[in-house]
Structures are given as C-alpha cells and as structure tokens.
Design a protein around this motif. Sequence first.
Motif, PDB file in Angstrom:
ATOM      1  N   ASP A  89     -23.206  12.553  28.736  1.00  0.00           N
ATOM      2  CA  ASP A  89     -21.753  12.607  28.664  1.00  0.00           C
ATOM      3  C   ASP A  89     -21.298  11.452  27.776  1.00  0.00           C
ATOM      4  O   ASP A  89     -22.067  10.531  27.483  1.00  0.00           O
ATOM      5  CB  ASP A  89     -21.151  12.487  30.063  1.00  0.00           C
ATOM      6  N   LEU A  90     -20.033  11.503  27.343  1.00  0.00           N
ATOM      7  CA  LEU A  90     -19.511  10.478  26.447  1.00  0.00           C
ATOM      8  C   LEU A  90     -18.288   9.806  27.052  1.00  0.00           C
ATOM      9  O   LEU A  90     -17.493  10.455  27.734  1.00  0.00           O
ATOM     10  CB  LEU A  90     -19.131  11.092  25.092  1.00  0.00           C
ATOM     11  N   ALA A  91     -18.146   8.516  26.799  1.00  0.00           N
ATOM     12  CA  ALA A  91     -16.988   7.777  27.281  1.00  0.00           C
ATOM     13  C   ALA A  91     -16.575   6.750  26.234  1.00  0.00           C
ATOM     14  O   ALA A  91     -17.410   6.219  25.501  1.00  0.00           O
ATOM     15  CB  ALA A  91     -17.293   7.079  28.601  1.00  0.00           C
ATOM     16  N   GLY A  92     -15.277   6.492  26.183  1.00  0.00           N
ATOM     17  CA  GLY A  92     -14.774   5.495  25.251  1.00  0.00           C
ATOM     18  C   GLY A  92     -13.324   5.176  25.559  1.00  0.00           C
ATOM     19  O   GLY A  92     -12.774   5.641  26.555  1.00  0.00           O
ATOM     20  N   PHE A  93     -12.721   4.409  24.687  1.00  0.00           N
ATOM     21  CA  PHE A  93     -11.325   4.002  24.831  1.00  0.00           C
ATOM     22  C   PHE A  93     -10.543   4.688  23.717  1.00  0.00           C
ATOM     23  O   PHE A  93     -10.713   4.372  22.546  1.00  0.00           O
ATOM     24  CB  PHE A  93     -11.204   2.473  24.737  1.00  0.00           C
ATOM     25  N   ASN A  94      -9.722   5.671  24.074  1.00  0.00           N
ATOM     26  CA  ASN A  94      -9.053   6.565  23.120  1.00  0.00           C
ATOM     27  C   ASN A  94     -10.061   7.483  22.445  1.00  0.00           C
ATOM     28  O   ASN A  94      -9.827   7.980  21.342  1.00  0.00           O
ATOM     29  CB  ASN A  94      -8.260   5.785  22.061  1.00  0.00           C
ATOM     30  N   SER A  95     -11.174   7.726  23.112  1.00  0.00           N
ATOM     31  CA  SER A  95     -12.268   8.486  22.516  1.00  0.00           C
ATOM     32  C   SER A  95     -11.957   9.971  22.369  1.00  0.00           C
ATOM     33  O   SER A  95     -12.435  10.609  21.434  1.00  0.00           O
ATOM     34  CB  SER A  95     -13.542   8.315  23.350  1.00  0.00           C
ATOM     35  N   ASP A  96     -11.162  10.544  23.267  1.00  0.00           N
ATOM     36  CA  ASP A  96     -10.855  11.973  23.154  1.00  0.00           C
ATOM     37  C   ASP A  96     -10.030  12.272  21.911  1.00  0.00           C
ATOM     38  O   ASP A  96     -10.191  13.328  21.290  1.00  0.00           O
ATOM     39  CB  ASP A  96     -10.101  12.465  24.395  1.00  0.00           C
TER      40      ASP A  96
END
Length: 256
Positions: A89-96
């Motif tokens: 899965d992917l995660a980030g800050f403003n990633s979507d």
Amino acid sequence: MELKLNKPICFFDLETTGIDIGKDRIVEISIFKVFPNGNKESKTWLVNPTIPIPAQTTAVHGITDEKVANEPTFAALALQVYNMIKDSDLAGFNSDRFDIPLLAEELLRAGVDFDMKNKCSVDVQTIFHKMEERTLSAALKFYCGKSLENAHSAEADTMATYEILKAQLDRYPELENDMKALSEFTTRKKIADFAGMIAFDKDDEEIFTFGKHKGAKVEKILETEPGYFSWIQNADFPLYTKKVLTAIKLRKLNTK
C-alpha cells in the motif's frame, strides 16, 4: 501506536521540478517501507529530471540542476522504485492529489505498467486536515512535539509523515488501525484516474469532470462521439488518464 498491517506499506515523498502532474519530473524520491512483521527499509534517490529545474522550485527544496546533473534518470531507476512498492500500500502527505499521480506518470513514461489495483492509499494530509487543518511542519509539532528539520527534503518529509500517522492513530481512537479503512477515510472523492478527470457518479459509473462533457457518462460519450477518445489520446493529458479511458473503451467493446 504501531501500524496493523496485512501487507507492507510504503511511505514516500517526491521533490519535483514543479506541480504539473503531466509535465513536471521527479528530482528526488524517498521511500520508507514498513513490513507487517515490523521490519523496515528505506531508500532515497536523487534523480536527473532531464529538464531544467526552475529557480523558484529550487528555492523550495534546494535541489539545483548541477546537483542532479550526474544522477540517474527516473527511467533508469523505474524498476528499482517499482520493485520496492509493487507489493505495498502507499502513504504520503498530499499523496492522493500529487505524489501518487506524478509517480504513476513517471512509471508509465518509463514503460512500467503501474496502477493502484489491490493497493490502498493513505493520505496523511487528509487525516490531518479533517482533524486539525494544518501543514506538515505543524502536524509534526502538534502530534509528535517535534520540529521538522530539513523541511522539503524528501527523506525528512517522508519520515515525518510516518511519525505523524502513528501519532494520529494514538490520538484518535475512532480511526481504525487498518490501511483499507484509513484509505477510505482519506479519499476525498471517488475517482477513476489520479488526476480526477474521470470520477464515479452516484450509480458508480464513470463520468467526465472537465470540458464540454463534464458530468456526462464516459461510456455514452465514447459511443456517441468516438472522436473525443482520439482527441484525448493525442492531447496533453496525463498518461494514467489515457490508460483508464482506454480500459473503459475496451470494456465496452468486450460487452458487445
């Protein structure tokens, strides 16, 4: 609180030449991978974007043309990046809204057939904005009591994002420690492509969100105005949007 994982999750951040998903390029990428058994690995690459880095962008992240002149291009790194994230899965800050769409463009441009099937995306910024309405630096201070050193370096921002998500799970018991649930919580609207040019309506059917056919069902437009498909494919639209549109067109043809 540690994350409850059924599969690995990759926290990542990009520094780029700008904010145009279709045209701009990666100049730095950092990935921090967390495994269900608690193991962790990280990797950071500087990237030659093959295009000039504008001065106003360098002023934000500090990366100059000279600094990346002898670094590998993203095309040379694409398989390493993909192999690190392909099972995760992917995660980030403003990633979507930014990092995942731009990463998808770079991978597709390099010939890597990337998509988000069987992946969850967790946008830590959305959790933060829904709960507190702050920036990344303020989030780290608020949740973790830390100051963000080296802000706008991909590695510092990536590690801050990881620490913030864990602290958010501690602070908000109503947030389920599950990547699918967090992905649903951080999804602003249901879209078919990363750029948000094709969304889903109340009947869960794809619709255009731009131009003269805004709000119209994609399948209907492709059937009644086939030239519109060709125009999009030949115009300067994100590659992932073109890929999604092609899949819809093929799906329709296969049902005839």
